[in-house]
Design an enzyme around this catalytic site. Structure first.
Site, mmCIF file in Angstrom:
data_model
loop_
_atom_site.group_PDB
_atom_site.id
_atom_site.type_symbol
_atom_site.label_atom_id
_atom_site.label_comp_id
_atom_site.label_asym_id
_atom_site.label_seq_id
_atom_site.Cartn_x
_atom_site.Cartn_y
_atom_site.Cartn_z
ATOM 1 C CB ALA A 340 0.049 1.695 -8.137
ATOM 2 C CG PHE A 343 1.084 -2.142 -1.664
ATOM 3 C CD1 PHE A 343 -0.035 -2.597 -2.358
ATOM 4 C CD2 PHE A 343 1.227 -0.785 -1.459
ATOM 5 C CE1 PHE A 343 -0.993 -1.700 -2.806
ATOM 6 C CE2 PHE A 343 0.275 0.112 -1.910
ATOM 7 C CZ PHE A 343 -0.841 -0.347 -2.583
ATOM 8 C CG ASP A 455 2.002 7.243 6.521
ATOM 9 O OD1 ASP A 455 2.487 8.381 6.332
ATOM 10 O OD2 ASP A 455 2.014 6.345 5.659
HETATM 11 P P1 AMP Z 1 -2.267 3.225 -0.249
HETATM 12 O O1 AMP Z 1 -1.030 2.521 -0.578
HETATM 13 O O2 AMP Z 1 -3.087 2.553 0.786
HETATM 14 O O3 AMP Z 1 -2.004 4.670 0.085
HETATM 15 O O4 AMP Z 1 -3.165 3.258 -1.583
HETATM 16 C C1 AMP Z 1 -2.706 3.803 -2.814
HETATM 17 C C2 AMP Z 1 -3.822 4.512 -3.537
HETATM 18 O O5 AMP Z 1 -4.902 3.626 -3.774
HETATM 19 C C3 AMP Z 1 -4.437 5.677 -2.773
HETATM 20 O O6 AMP Z 1 -3.729 6.847 -2.928
HETATM 21 C C4 AMP Z 1 -5.808 5.760 -3.401
HETATM 22 O O7 AMP Z 1 -5.766 6.460 -4.621
HETATM 23 C C5 AMP Z 1 -6.150 4.305 -3.686
HETATM 24 N N1 AMP Z 1 -6.918 3.750 -2.580
HETATM 25 C C6 AMP Z 1 -6.426 3.131 -1.467
HETATM 26 N N2 AMP Z 1 -7.419 2.774 -0.657
HETATM 27 C C7 AMP Z 1 -8.572 3.167 -1.240
HETATM 28 C C8 AMP Z 1 -9.961 3.097 -0.879
HETATM 29 N N3 AMP Z 1 -10.343 2.536 0.256
HETATM 30 N N4 AMP Z 1 -10.874 3.635 -1.717
HETATM 31 C C9 AMP Z 1 -10.481 4.204 -2.870
HETATM 32 N N5 AMP Z 1 -9.219 4.304 -3.255
HETATM 33 C C10 AMP Z 1 -8.255 3.790 -2.473
#
Ligand code: AMP
Length: 611
Positions: A340, A343, A455
């Site tokens: 999470a 967003f 990032d």
């Molecule tokens: P983000 O905001 O894109 O960093 O996503 C938050 C969290 O969602 C990440 O730290 C992951 O644990 C999970 N997550 C995001 N993208 C993926 C993906 N493509 N596959 C698996 N887990 C994901």
């Protein structure tokens, strides 16, 4: 694999004993004059040629199974350079200490070894045939997996060579050799009835001669009492060059009639982890979470075995449907939340394509989000849609339904920092090198496309499994115009300051070079197994710390070579900092040099400490 002696000025490559003696004569024959050359008999071995009292002495140096180098009966050293350094101080059984290197004359490069080219071609063909890869995917698979594939090949490559006839009798061998023309040197290799024993059958003067191939306790092969080799294919290649006790040298192979000729050309052994059922399995969720790797197992799932190594659109049939906007009825969203953020949430899902279903991660924009957030997600989607690399999370598309959703490839083992923190007692440091090398490959690709990530951090490197990393989170990324080398941010924002290079903070300038700085911080996080960088400091304090010339210390388990690379990434001036092309080469060289140890750790479940 790079040759750890290639850079030494007294290394001559693959030259004969008499050529070595000639060089030593020309250099003056002083006591302790020495040179190093490649050994033709064992994989990765050398020969040290030394002069003492006007006599020549030649000492074979073997590369041992744990990756160290030693002269028979002598101490083990982590590389040929260290070995020579040791014997320059202590003769320890040699004729004398090494006193003066006999350096190559100007303009003379080390002679490439006969196996160097063969090996490279075999690795290439093996990867091409096993995973049906071509083009860029093939090149990247070679770069990232050469050490693993090479080891597999070295021990099994003979099995599907055209000259290998499997288990046939002496009589069958004779009838195969006598059929058709019978030139001198026509040969085949066969397995004898007694298991694990081989024979070489060779025609000379219209007569077939049979030679038994012995295998000593250390597993080395030789014809009768002849030269010993690590592998059967090396033995055959060597005997093609000189008879070494045979009646004639090996010249023309007799193709095995049981193997169809089309499959023969560069036919290679099957990779045990890619049998048909496994390929099928890797299409569903199990393929992403392979069983625990290692202990007692000879093989492991390589990135190419997973269904997300190549783009799901690499199949031309699927490509026909490729659009940025996806149909909602092709998407099933699970209740399972993967993560999470501000967003909204990231949920597990399945996306139905023409011929297959793929596991996806669905980033869903939370209710109350306005136009700005929608625009940001669309920008991220459009940017990621232009990227296609095995070490970058691919975007399948966006879906505008109950929420705006970004549909991505699934990397189910989660963020690198968390993974390493929870598995810090199980993951050997060599495994961390392997993953950081993959991140470097992905970043080099971004650099070539003139994209800046902005990032890069361990939290944004997601793992498909313990041996497969992908870069994610392109929310801050920018595509630069062809003639721009940096992006100038109009204002500062909610920035990850601890990962930012000085020029980002001081001048708001972002480039691939500032991503290199972040890569250094990501390396630090990885080698400290998920610790937080600059622990007690606040973002702005970090800048003062850096400007004061200070840098984070080497994490306890981090190899000195990797800490050196981190420090290089933290070069203050961006003009002097290496780019990703250089960073990838540096980490690749180190990764290949320790690859043998990686395998050993996996198989034995123990750590190898170089002597
Ligand atoms: P983000 O905001 O894109 O960093 O996503 C938050 C969290 O969602 C990440 O730290 C992951 O644990 C999970 N997550 C995001 N993208 C993926 C993906 N493509 N596959 C698996 N887990 C994901």
């Amino acid at each position: 694999m790079p040759n750890p002696a290639a850079h030494l000025p007294f290394y001559y490559g693959s030259i004969s004993r008499s050529d070595a003696e000639e060089h030593l004569k020309l250099a003056g024959m002083q006591d302790g004059l020495f040179l190093l050359r490649q050994c033709l008999r064992n994989l990765g071995g050398y020969v040290l040629s030394v002069v003492h009292k006007l006599q020549f002495y030649h000492y074979p140096i073997e590369r041992q199974m744990n990756g160290t180098f030693a002269i028979a009966g002598g101490k083990a050293h982590c590389g040929p350079e260290e070995l020579c350094e040791f014997y320059s101080k202590d003769s320890d059984g040699l004729c004398c200490t090494l006193r003066k290197p006999c350096n190559r004359p100007d303009g003379l490069d080390p002679q490439p070894g006969i196996f160097d080219n063969i090996r490279d071609n075999m690795v290439r063909e093996y990867i091409r045939q096993t995973w049906k890869l071509e083009g860029e995917s093939l090149e990247l698979a070679i770069i990232s997996q050469a050490p693993q594939v090479e080891k597999l090949l070295a021990t099994t490559a003979h099995e599907k060579m055209p000259w290998y006839h499997g288990c046939i009798t002496r009589e069958q061998a004779e009838s195969r050799l006598y059929s058709g023309s019978q030139p001198d040197g026509k040969f085949l290799l066969r397995q004898r009835q007694e298991k694990s024993s081989y024979a070489l059958s060779l025609i000379y003067g219209k007569t077939v001669y049979h030679y038994r191939i012995r295998q000593d306790k250390a597993g080395k092969y030789s014809v009768e009492e002849g030269t010993k080799f690590d592998t059967l294919w090396q033995l055959v290649e060597y005997l093609k060059l000189k008879p070494d006790g045979l009646i004639y040298y090996l010249k023309e192979s007799t193709p095995n009639p049981d193997v169809p000729s089309a499959a023969m050309a560069p036919a290679l052994p099957a990779h045990p982890s890619v049998s048909a059922p496994q390929k099928f399995m890797s299409q569903n969720s199990d393929g992403y979470t392979p069983e625990p790797i290692g202990i007692g197992k000879k093989t492991r799932i390589l990135p190419m075995d997973t269904s997300c190594y190549e783009s799901p659109y690499s199949d031309p049939e699927e490509l026909k449907d490729r659009k940025l906007f996806l149909k909602r009825d092709h998407l099933i969203i699970d209740e399972v939340e993967l993560g999470a953020g501000n967003f909204g949430s990231v949920r597990k899902g399945v996306y139905r394509m023409r011929k297959k279903q793929i596991d996806v991660a669905v980033k869903m924009l939370k209710g109350g989000n306005g136009k700005a957030e929608r625009d940001d997600m669309m920008k991220e989607a459009q940017l990621m849609h232009q990227l296609d690399n095995p070490y970058i999370v691919r975007v399948i598309g966006v879906c505008d339904a109950e929420a705006l959703m970004l549909v991505m490839e699934m990397a189910s083992a989660g963020p690198l920092n968390k993974f390493l923190y929870t598995k810090r007692d199980e993951v050997p440091v060599n495994n961390v090198v392997e993953l950081m090398h993959q991140v470097a490959i992905g970043m080099k690709y971004l650099e070539e496309k003139n994209f800046v990530h902005r990032d890069l951090a361990a939290r944004n490197v997601l793992l498909v499994n313990q041996h497969y990393a992908k870069i994610s989170d392109f929310g801050l990324s920018k595509a630069l115009a062809a003639d721009d080398s940096y992006y100038l941010a109009k204002t500062t924002g909610k920035w990850p300051l601890k990962w930012y290079a000085p020029e980002c903070i001081l001048f708001r300038k972002f480039s691939s070079k500032s991503d290199v700085w972040s890569y250094g911080v990501t390396m630090w996080e990885a080698f400290s197994y998920g610790q937080k960088p600059y622990k007690k400091m606040k973002g702005p304090e970090v800048m003062a710390f850096i400007e004061g010339g200070k840098r984070m210390e080497c994490p306890p388990r981090c190899p000195p070579e990797m800490y050196k690379l981190m420090q290089l990434c933290w070069t203050f001036k961006w003009e002097d900092r290496p780019d990703f092309a250089a960073v990838e080469t540096l980490i690749r060289t180190y990764y290949y040099s320790i690859a043998v140890k990686v395998e050993e750790n996996l198989e034995d479940g123990v750590k190898i400490t170089p002597a």
